[in-house]
Design an enzyme around this catalytic site. Structure first.
Site, PDB file in Angstrom:
ATOM      1  N   GLY A   1     -20.152-188.503  99.308  1.00 28.62           N
ATOM      2  CA  GLY A   1     -21.258-187.654  99.102  1.00 28.62           C
ATOM      3  C   GLY A   1     -21.548-186.427  99.972  1.00 28.62           C
ATOM      4  O   GLY A   1     -20.732-185.999 100.409  1.00 28.62           O
TER       5      GLY A   1
ATOM      6  N   ASP B   1     -15.602-175.966  99.831  1.00 29.15           N
ATOM      7  CA  ASP B   1     -16.080-174.361  99.440  1.00 29.15           C
ATOM      8  C   ASP B   1     -17.042-174.262  98.365  1.00 29.15           C
ATOM      9  O   ASP B   1     -17.863-173.855  98.066  1.00 29.15           O
ATOM     10  CB  ASP B   1     -14.919-173.686  99.361  1.00 29.15           C
ATOM     11  CG  ASP B   1     -14.188-173.565 100.681  1.00 29.15           C
ATOM     12  OD1 ASP B   1     -14.760-173.924 101.754  1.00 29.15           O
ATOM     13  OD2 ASP B   1     -12.929-173.335 100.334  1.00 29.15           O
TER      14      ASP B   1
HETATM   15  N1  LIG Z   1     -12.283-188.268  97.030  1.00 24.68           N
HETATM   16  C1  LIG Z   1     -13.349-187.574  96.503  1.00 24.68           C
HETATM   17  N2  LIG Z   1     -13.999-188.070  95.192  1.00 24.68           N
HETATM   18  C2  LIG Z   1     -15.262-187.647  94.897  1.00 24.68           C
HETATM   19  N3  LIG Z   1     -15.568-186.493  95.531  1.00 24.68           N
HETATM   20  C3  LIG Z   1     -15.293-185.679  96.554  1.00 24.68           C
HETATM   21  C4  LIG Z   1     -14.068-186.536  97.071  1.00 24.68           C
HETATM   22  N4  LIG Z   1     -13.538-185.818  98.213  1.00 24.68           N
HETATM   23  C5  LIG Z   1     -14.784-184.608  98.224  1.00 24.68           C
HETATM   24  N5  LIG Z   1     -15.455-184.728  97.258  1.00 24.68           N
HETATM   25  C6  LIG Z   1     -16.597-184.018  96.840  1.00 24.68           C
HETATM   26  O1  LIG Z   1     -16.447-182.833  97.743  1.00 24.68           O
HETATM   27  C7  LIG Z   1     -17.314-182.374  98.592  1.00 24.68           C
HETATM   28  C8  LIG Z   1     -16.814-181.805  99.642  1.00 24.68           C
HETATM   29  O2  LIG Z   1     -15.699-182.584 100.320  1.00 24.68           O
HETATM   30  P1  LIG Z   1     -15.368-182.585 101.669  1.00 24.68           P
HETATM   31  O3  LIG Z   1     -13.958-183.292 101.912  1.00 24.68           O
HETATM   32  O4  LIG Z   1     -16.182-183.440 102.556  1.00 24.68           O
HETATM   33  O5  LIG Z   1     -15.303-181.247 102.318  1.00 24.68           O
HETATM   34  P2  LIG Z   1     -14.382-180.175 102.839  1.00 24.68           P
HETATM   35  O6  LIG Z   1     -13.482-179.771 101.799  1.00 24.68           O
HETATM   36  O7  LIG Z   1     -15.279-179.018 103.595  1.00 24.68           O
HETATM   37  O8  LIG Z   1     -13.528-181.078 104.099  1.00 24.68           O
HETATM   38  C9  LIG Z   1     -17.929-183.860  98.906  1.00 24.68           C
HETATM   39  O9  LIG Z   1     -19.357-183.661  99.280  1.00 24.68           O
HETATM   40  C10 LIG Z   1     -18.000-184.415  97.327  1.00 24.68           C
HETATM   41  O10 LIG Z   1     -18.940-183.816  96.748  1.00 24.68           O
HETATM   42  O1  LIG Z   2      -9.468-171.541 107.513  1.00 30.16           O
HETATM   43  P1  LIG Z   2      -9.006-172.856 107.292  1.00 30.16           P
HETATM   44  O2  LIG Z   2      -9.589-173.768 108.337  1.00 30.16           O
HETATM   45  O3  LIG Z   2      -7.474-173.140 107.943  1.00 30.16           O
HETATM   46  O4  LIG Z   2      -8.939-173.118 106.026  1.00 30.16           O
HETATM   47  C1  LIG Z   2      -8.344-172.229 105.015  1.00 30.16           C
HETATM   48  C2  LIG Z   2      -7.995-173.379 103.893  1.00 30.16           C
HETATM   49  O5  LIG Z   2      -9.231-173.971 103.382  1.00 30.16           O
HETATM   50  C3  LIG Z   2      -9.466-173.655 101.966  1.00 30.16           C
HETATM   51  O6  LIG Z   2     -10.528-172.746 102.093  1.00 30.16           O
HETATM   52  C4  LIG Z   2     -10.091-174.976 101.393  1.00 30.16           C
HETATM   53  O7  LIG Z   2     -11.084-175.416 102.215  1.00 30.16           O
HETATM   54  P2  LIG Z   2     -11.883-176.584 101.618  1.00 30.16           P
HETATM   55  O8  LIG Z   2     -10.950-177.802 101.071  1.00 30.16           O
HETATM   56  O9  LIG Z   2     -12.615-177.058 103.279  1.00 30.16           O
HETATM   57  O10 LIG Z   2     -12.868-176.438 100.828  1.00 30.16           O
HETATM   58  C5  LIG Z   2      -7.947-173.237 101.290  1.00 30.16           C
HETATM   59  O11 LIG Z   2      -8.417-172.502 100.221  1.00 30.16           O
HETATM   60  C6  LIG Z   2      -7.526-172.691 102.707  1.00 30.16           C
HETATM   61  O12 LIG Z   2      -6.236-172.720 102.516  1.00 30.16           O
END
Ligand SMILES: Nc1ncnc2c1ncn2[C@@H]1O[C@H](COP(=O)(O)OP(=O)(O)O)[C@@H](O)[C@H]1O
Ligand SMILES: O=P(O)(O)OC[C@H]1O[C@](O)(COP(=O)(O)O)[C@@H](O)[C@@H]1O
Length: 315
Positions: A227, A254
């Site tokens: 979450g 994102d």
């Molecule tokens: N394995 C998962 N199962 C369910 N929801 C997920 C999962 N991974 C990410 N999410 C959802 O996507 C959001 C962003 O994921 P997170 O991995 O923390 O961010 P980022 O992509 O910036 O690393 C989480 O807060 C959650 O709501």
């Molecule tokens: O600029 P960074 O940190 O290399 O991340 C870029 C990558 O992250 C993303 O924006 C995805 O980001 P999240 O999984 O954190 O939402 C991709 O579309 C892109 O390839």
């Protein structure tokens, strides 16, 4: 209207396979090429919900042209700064059990003149007085380490709040400078910023409050499958939804940020929407952003002032 600036965008290429085995010949079940980069994805998610948005980004070479064509396909208004070097292509390997492996390139090197042109393009986009400026992603080689601090100063001069989603050194420089209306680190990025592990809810809230004490207003910490936590100076909220097996987690953070910014609501409702958008994103292939039909806000549980003793991995 929400403006996004993505200094290091990408064409995201995703390969779906049943399981990754090093050293083997593997058959690819499906592949996708999509517009990527953090601010670009925020703009795509907002656009898929009918919001007005402008994405500012540098593009170069054939992959830059492909990125622009993909944005056009999704009706995203893009302000592009042409650069000499080629836009990067990031690679994701998505396995059937939900494991997502991301291979992000450093990206092109920008000249001083190209960085200045990017700042000027952001200034021009800010002239319409957007409700938010989203500054997102890694910095390209050639951009100064305080690029996002400079961006924030320009937006603040116009009274435009800035949401920042970056990692590593650019996050540290910007967070310490303060003045961001919203920071969106994930759990690992916040731990790296603070130089310590944050295993419990209380640890994350305490860490977020430390970031607030540097002059920032609100912190939204995403916790992957566990979450997200929203923390301001007075209050904190946790929100989560039932576990799903991800198809691809790329772009989930994102989409979470896009959901948070989409409409001006009370904090817990913003968080509910953010988690609903993030959860919807992980069920979709590659960097696909959810549309209104993919979102289920009613499945999200929101808890005000969550128990600080709770261990995040056990949520
Ligand atoms: N394995 C998962 N199962 C369910 N929801 C997920 C999962 N991974 C990410 N999410 C959802 O996507 C959001 C962003 O994921 P997170 O991995 O923390 O961010 P980022 O992509 O910036 O690393 C989480 O807060 C959650 O709501
Ligand atoms: O600029 P960074 O940190 O290399 O991340 C870029 C990558 O992250 C993303 O924006 C995805 O980001 P999240 O999984 O954190 O939402 C991709 O579309 C892109 O390839």
């Amino acid at each position: 209207m929400i403006v996004t600036i993505t200094p290091n965008p990408s064409v995201d290429r995703t390969l779906e396979i049943s399981a990754l085995t090093r050293g083997e010949v593997l058959r690819v079940l499906a592949s996708h090429s999509q517009a990527g980069g953090k601010g670009v994805n925020v703009s795509r998610a907002l656009r898929s919900h009918g919001s007005a948005t402008t994405a500012v980004l540098p593009t170069g070479g054939a992959d830059g042209d492909q990125l622009l064509a993909l944005l056009r396909e999704h009706d995203v208004n893009a302000v592009t700064v042409p650069v000499a070097a080629t836009t990067r292509s990031n690679l994701t390997v998505a396995e059937a059990d939900g494991t997502t492996t991301k291979l992000n390139l450093a990206g092109p090197s920008l000249s001083e003149a190209e960085v200045d042109a990017l700042l000027a393009a952001t200034d021009a986009a800010l002239a319409c007085q957007p409700s938010w400026l989203v500054a997102s992603g890694s910095l390209p080689v050639g951009a100064p380490g305080d690029f996002y601090v400079r961006i924030a100063a320009r937006a603040s001069a116009l009274g435009v709040p800035v949401a920042l989603d970056t990692s590593g050194a650019p996050l540290e420089v910007a967070a310490l400078a303060g003045s961001f209306a919203l920071l969106k680190p994930n759990h690992e990025e916040l731990a790296e910023l603070l130089g310590r592990e944050l295993p419990t809810i209380g640890d994350v809230i305490g860490g977020a409050r430390e970031v607030l004490s540097w002059g920032n207003e609100t912190v939204l910490v995403t916790l992957g499958g566990h979450g997200a936590l929203l923390v301001d100076r007075q209050h904190s909220w946790w929100a989560g939804s039932p576990r799903v097996t991800p198809r691809s987690t790329v772009g989930a953070g994102d989409c979470t940020l896009a959901g948070y910014l989409y409409a001006d609501s009370e904090a817990p409702e913003r968080l509910r929407r953010a988690v609903a958008w993030g959860t919807a994103a992980v069920a979709l292939p590659g960097t696909t952003v959810p549309g209104p039909d993919d979102i289920d806000e009613s499945a999200v549980e929101v808890v005000a002032e969550p128990d600080p003793a709770l261990v995040i991995k056990e949520l």
